[in-house]
Design a protein around this motif. Structure first.
Motif, PDB file in Angstrom:
ATOM      1  N   GLU A  17       0.831  -1.206   0.000  1.00 33.90           N
ATOM      2  CA  GLU A  17       0.000   0.000   0.000  1.00 33.90           C
ATOM      3  C   GLU A  17       0.870   1.262   0.000  1.00 33.90           C
ATOM      4  O   GLU A  17       0.542   2.252  -0.647  1.00 33.90           O
ATOM      5  CB  GLU A  17      -0.943   0.014   1.207  1.00 33.90           C
ATOM      6  N   HIS A  21       0.689   4.120  -2.818  1.00 36.00           N
ATOM      7  CA  HIS A  21       0.491   5.529  -2.454  1.00 36.00           C
ATOM      8  C   HIS A  21       1.597   6.396  -3.065  1.00 36.00           C
ATOM      9  O   HIS A  21       1.328   7.452  -3.634  1.00 36.00           O
ATOM     10  CB  HIS A  21       0.461   5.682  -0.931  1.00 36.00           C
ATOM     11  N   SER A  91      -0.611  10.818   6.576  1.00 35.45           N
ATOM     12  CA  SER A  91      -0.946   9.418   6.280  1.00 35.45           C
ATOM     13  C   SER A  91      -2.197   8.967   7.009  1.00 35.45           C
ATOM     14  O   SER A  91      -2.972   8.178   6.486  1.00 35.45           O
ATOM     15  CB  SER A  91       0.234   8.511   6.620  1.00 35.45           C
ATOM     16  N   VAL A  94      -5.126  10.127   4.925  1.00 33.92           N
ATOM     17  CA  VAL A  94      -5.278   9.308   3.725  1.00 33.92           C
ATOM     18  C   VAL A  94      -5.890   7.967   4.096  1.00 33.92           C
ATOM     19  O   VAL A  94      -6.807   7.487   3.435  1.00 33.92           O
ATOM     20  CB  VAL A  94      -3.920   9.109   3.014  1.00 33.92           C
ATOM     21  N   GLN A  98      -9.300   6.271   2.480  1.00 35.63           N
ATOM     22  CA  GLN A  98      -9.177   5.123   1.606  1.00 35.63           C
ATOM     23  C   GLN A  98      -9.622   3.862   2.320  1.00 35.63           C
ATOM     24  O   GLN A  98      -9.073   3.510   3.356  1.00 35.63           O
ATOM     25  CB  GLN A  98      -7.722   4.953   1.151  1.00 35.63           C
ATOM     26  N   HIS A 158     -10.973  11.027  -5.043  1.00 32.01           N
ATOM     27  CA  HIS A 158      -9.537  10.865  -5.289  1.00 32.01           C
ATOM     28  C   HIS A 158      -9.105  11.724  -6.475  1.00 32.01           C
ATOM     29  O   HIS A 158      -8.132  12.464  -6.395  1.00 32.01           O
ATOM     30  CB  HIS A 158      -9.253   9.386  -5.538  1.00 32.01           C
TER      31      HIS A 158
END
Length: 184
Positions: A17, A21, A91, A94, A98, A158
């Motif tokens: 991941e 990213h 982070s 995010v 997500q 996004h």
């Protein structure tokens, strides 16, 4: 690129991941286009070791994938640029936006652009007839079924976020150019 620690070690989902990213950041910065993003993200999804992930970032500046216990942390910051650049979200922010993807979802996400490219190439070269276009359409439908309605909302959010960041960067770039002209 910095040397990949223990390149033979198998990677975790968090490290994968992290690589996805970082790759998204490079696409939003314009370093790679959507086709290359699809190709590299498919290779990230199929990667098994840190070395395989590291190879995908040898021609790109930071951010790179984060390995080990820090895989959930934001990528290490680059040296400050000569002009301000919009910073990525933290982070944790995010991760909150997500949803976690299953292995099946990641596989379909990696395969969809590749199957579309293959179908178009087969039709263009005359190797296959037009009905081959139903293969990527079917795979896309399977992907939609895996993600559901939340995927559509996330997908638009996004892309909107990347569009806003590109517009901010362009505005700052234009202002920087205007300022340089005035200084001359």
């Amino acid at each position: 690129m910095t040397e990949v620690p223990s390149p033979q070690l198998r990677i975790s989902d968090q490290e994968r991941e992290s690589a996805l990213h970082a790759l998204g950041e490079h696409m939003s910065a314009g370093r790679i286009d959507i086709d290359e993003f699809g190709e590299r993200s498919a290779r990230i999804t199929a990667a098994k070791t840190r070395g395989e992930l590291g190879e995908l970032f040898t021609d790109l500046p930071v951010p790179h994938p984060v390995f080990g216990a820090g895989a959930t942390a934001a990528p290490e910051p680059a040296a400050p640029p000569p002009m301000p650049v919009p910073q990525p979200a933290a982070s944790g922010e995010v991760a909150a936006r997500q949803p976690e993807w299953s292995a099946g979802q990641r596989a379909v996400a990696a395969l969809v652009p590749l199957v579309w490219i293959a179908a178009i190439a087969l039709i263009a070269t005359g190797t296959a007839g037009w009905p081959v276009i139903f293969a990527p359409i079917a795979l896309t439908a399977v992907g939609r079924a895996l993600w559901g309605k939340g995927f559509e909302h996330h997908d638009h959010h996004h892309h909107d976020r990347h569009r806003e960041r590109r517009e901010e960067f362009r505005a700052m770039r234009d202002e920087h150019r205007r300022q340089r002209r005035l200084d001359r």
